[in-house]
Design a protein around this motif. Structure first.
Motif, PDB file in Angstrom:
ATOM      1  N   UNK A   9     -33.061  25.249  50.404  1.00 35.74           N
ATOM      2  CA  UNK A   9     -31.914  25.790  51.142  1.00 35.74           C
ATOM      3  C   UNK A   9     -31.763  25.102  52.497  1.00 35.74           C
ATOM      4  N   UNK A  10     -32.873  24.844  53.165  1.00 37.68           N
ATOM      5  CA  UNK A  10     -32.812  24.153  54.453  1.00 37.68           C
ATOM      6  C   UNK A  10     -32.279  22.731  54.286  1.00 37.68           C
ATOM      7  N   UNK A  11     -32.681  22.062  53.215  1.00 38.54           N
ATOM      8  CA  UNK A  11     -32.173  20.712  52.963  1.00 38.54           C
ATOM      9  C   UNK A  11     -30.658  20.737  52.771  1.00 38.54           C
ATOM     10  N   UNK A  12     -30.165  21.717  52.033  1.00 37.31           N
ATOM     11  CA  UNK A  12     -28.729  21.849  51.827  1.00 37.31           C
ATOM     12  C   UNK A  12     -28.014  22.157  53.140  1.00 37.31           C
ATOM     13  N   UNK A  13     -28.612  23.041  53.956  1.00 33.56           N
ATOM     14  CA  UNK A  13     -28.007  23.388  55.245  1.00 33.56           C
ATOM     15  C   UNK A  13     -27.957  22.185  56.171  1.00 33.56           C
ATOM     16  N   UNK A  14     -29.033  21.397  56.199  1.00 36.13           N
ATOM     17  CA  UNK A  14     -29.069  20.201  57.044  1.00 36.13           C
ATOM     18  C   UNK A  14     -27.968  19.228  56.644  1.00 36.13           C
ATOM     19  N   UNK A  15     -27.800  19.018  55.360  1.00 47.17           N
ATOM     20  CA  UNK A  15     -26.786  18.065  54.911  1.00 47.17           C
ATOM     21  C   UNK A  15     -25.368  18.562  55.190  1.00 47.17           C
ATOM     22  N   UNK A  16     -25.144  19.867  55.096  1.00 49.19           N
ATOM     23  CA  UNK A  16     -23.836  20.414  55.457  1.00 49.19           C
ATOM     24  C   UNK A  16     -23.567  20.196  56.942  1.00 49.19           C
ATOM     25  N   UNK A  17     -24.580  20.457  57.768  1.00 43.89           N
ATOM     26  CA  UNK A  17     -24.435  20.257  59.210  1.00 43.89           C
ATOM     27  C   UNK A  17     -24.234  18.780  59.556  1.00 43.89           C
ATOM     28  N   UNK A  18     -24.885  17.901  58.817  1.00 39.72           N
ATOM     29  CA  UNK A  18     -24.697  16.468  59.048  1.00 39.72           C
ATOM     30  C   UNK A  18     -23.261  16.048  58.739  1.00 39.72           C
ATOM     31  N   UNK A  19     -22.698  16.594  57.683  1.00 38.43           N
ATOM     32  CA  UNK A  19     -21.305  16.287  57.344  1.00 38.43           C
ATOM     33  C   UNK A  19     -20.367  16.776  58.449  1.00 38.43           C
ATOM     34  N   UNK A  20     -20.608  17.990  58.953  1.00 41.75           N
ATOM     35  CA  UNK A  20     -19.789  18.521  60.046  1.00 41.75           C
ATOM     36  C   UNK A  20     -19.905  17.642  61.280  1.00 41.75           C
ATOM     37  N   UNK A  21     -21.124  17.210  61.574  1.00 45.05           N
ATOM     38  CA  UNK A  21     -21.327  16.361  62.756  1.00 45.05           C
ATOM     39  C   UNK A  21     -20.626  15.014  62.592  1.00 45.05           C
ATOM     40  N   UNK A  22     -20.642  14.477  61.382  1.00 44.72           N
ATOM     41  CA  UNK A  22     -19.938  13.211  61.130  1.00 44.72           C
ATOM     42  C   UNK A  22     -18.441  13.373  61.369  1.00 44.72           C
ATOM     43  N   UNK A  23     -17.888  14.488  60.917  1.00 43.65           N
ATOM     44  CA  UNK A  23     -16.462  14.734  61.141  1.00 43.65           C
ATOM     45  C   UNK A  23     -16.144  14.792  62.638  1.00 43.65           C
ATOM     46  N   UNK A  24     -17.029  15.424  63.406  1.00 52.13           N
ATOM     47  CA  UNK A  24     -16.823  15.482  64.857  1.00 52.13           C
ATOM     48  C   UNK A  24     -16.974  14.101  65.491  1.00 52.13           C
ATOM     49  N   UNK A  25     -17.871  13.293  64.960  1.00 48.06           N
ATOM     50  CA  UNK A  25     -18.034  11.934  65.474  1.00 48.06           C
ATOM     51  C   UNK A  25     -16.795  11.090  65.167  1.00 48.06           C
ATOM     52  N   UNK A  26     -16.197  11.302  63.992  1.00 44.89           N
ATOM     53  CA  UNK A  26     -14.947  10.596  63.679  1.00 44.89           C
ATOM     54  C   UNK A  26     -13.835  11.029  64.629  1.00 44.89           C
ATOM     55  N   UNK A  27     -13.790  12.319  64.947  1.00 44.77           N
ATOM     56  CA  UNK A  27     -12.834  12.786  65.942  1.00 44.77           C
ATOM     57  C   UNK A  27     -13.105  12.135  67.290  1.00 44.77           C
ATOM     58  N   UNK A  28     -14.404  11.944  67.595  1.00 44.16           N
ATOM     59  CA  UNK A  28     -14.774  11.280  68.832  1.00 44.16           C
ATOM     60  C   UNK A  28     -14.310   9.830  68.880  1.00 44.16           C
ATOM     61  N   UNK A  29     -14.295   9.167  67.735  1.00 46.48           N
ATOM     62  CA  UNK A  29     -13.790   7.790  67.702  1.00 46.48           C
ATOM     63  C   UNK A  29     -12.346   7.745  68.193  1.00 46.48           C
ATOM     64  N   UNK A  30     -11.554   8.676  67.723  1.00 43.30           N
ATOM     65  CA  UNK A  30     -10.156   8.738  68.141  1.00 43.30           C
ATOM     66  C   UNK A  30     -10.054   9.037  69.634  1.00 43.30           C
TER      67      UNK A  30
END
Length: 222
Positions: A9-30
């Motif tokens: 469950x922690x592995x799944x939670x980490x990967x979900x959080x990583x995806x969210x962080x990537x989306x925020x980083x893409x927003x940061x690119x803009x």
């Protein structure tokens, strides 16, 4: 079984959080690209931009910081649980304890290489094809390219964070630097996502293999 389920469950939670962080980083690119263009076009008016534009820039940066810390906490929890699970599966004394597997990230100098050694040991010990009765076979094995890529990107991101903290820059230079840092952060998140998924799957295979061996021994010696 509870330890195994919690680790997954922690592995799944980490990967979900990583995806969210990537989306925020893409927003940061803009955001960083916008800030660089605005400052380059009119540096004397940059600080007089509409409040909505400046507020959005601050919001994205704060959201990235919050996402980073939450993801880091869950990643460390996953590391602790995975190493603890490995301790339960392995019949050999491991080099580190679950507590130190996490604590090394906070020890100066040692955090430049110890966390990598922790992950490298975890990667080797959960190799489903390894023969636990012949530990000498694993001594010559090198870490996975994925593992090395993750750690290289980790060090690069920390180097970039140090530069941004101690090197003075004008808003244009800072925006350009943050743009490049966001790209490095996205690559790190991708490597971490793949690494967490790979280790989680190897743990599952290792556990299934050991359970099958126990059942076969039980049938052989009723």
């Amino acid at each position: 079984m509870d330890l195994y389920k919690n680790t997954r469950r922690l592995a799944q939670a980490v990967n979900i959080l990583l995806v969210i962080h990537v989306l925020l980083l893409f927003a940061g690119l803009y955001v960083h690209l916008w800030a660089y263009r605005q400052y380059s076009a009119m540096p004397e008016l940059y600080w007089h931009l509409p409040h909505s534009a400046r507020d959005f820039e601050r919001f994205v940066i704060l959201a990235q910081l919050g996402s980073f810390f939450i993801t880091a906490i869950f990643f460390l929890l996953w590391t602790y649980r995975s190493y603890r699970h490995l301790s339960a599966l392995s019949d050999r004394n491991l080099r580190f304890s679950p507590g130190w597997a996490v604590s090394w990230y906070f020890v100066p100098i040692m955090n430049l290489f110890r966390p990598y050694q922790v992950m490298k040991e975890m990667w080797k010990e959960i190799d489903p094809d390894a023969d636990p009765s012949r530990p000498e076979e694993g001594k010559g094995r090198t870490g996975s390219p994925l593992l090395k890529g993750w750690w290289g990107l980790w060090l690069l991101n920390h180097l970039l964070a140090g530069v941004s903290a101690f090197v003075p820059m004008d808003p244009g230079e800072s925006a350009r630097f943050m743009f490049l840092s966001s790209i490095a952060g996205i690559l790190l998140c991708l490597a971490a996502f793949l690494l967490v998924r790979a280790i989680d799957r190897r743990l599952a295979k290792k556990r299934a293999l050991l359970e099958r061996q126990i059942r076969e021994k039980a049938r052989a010696f009723p």
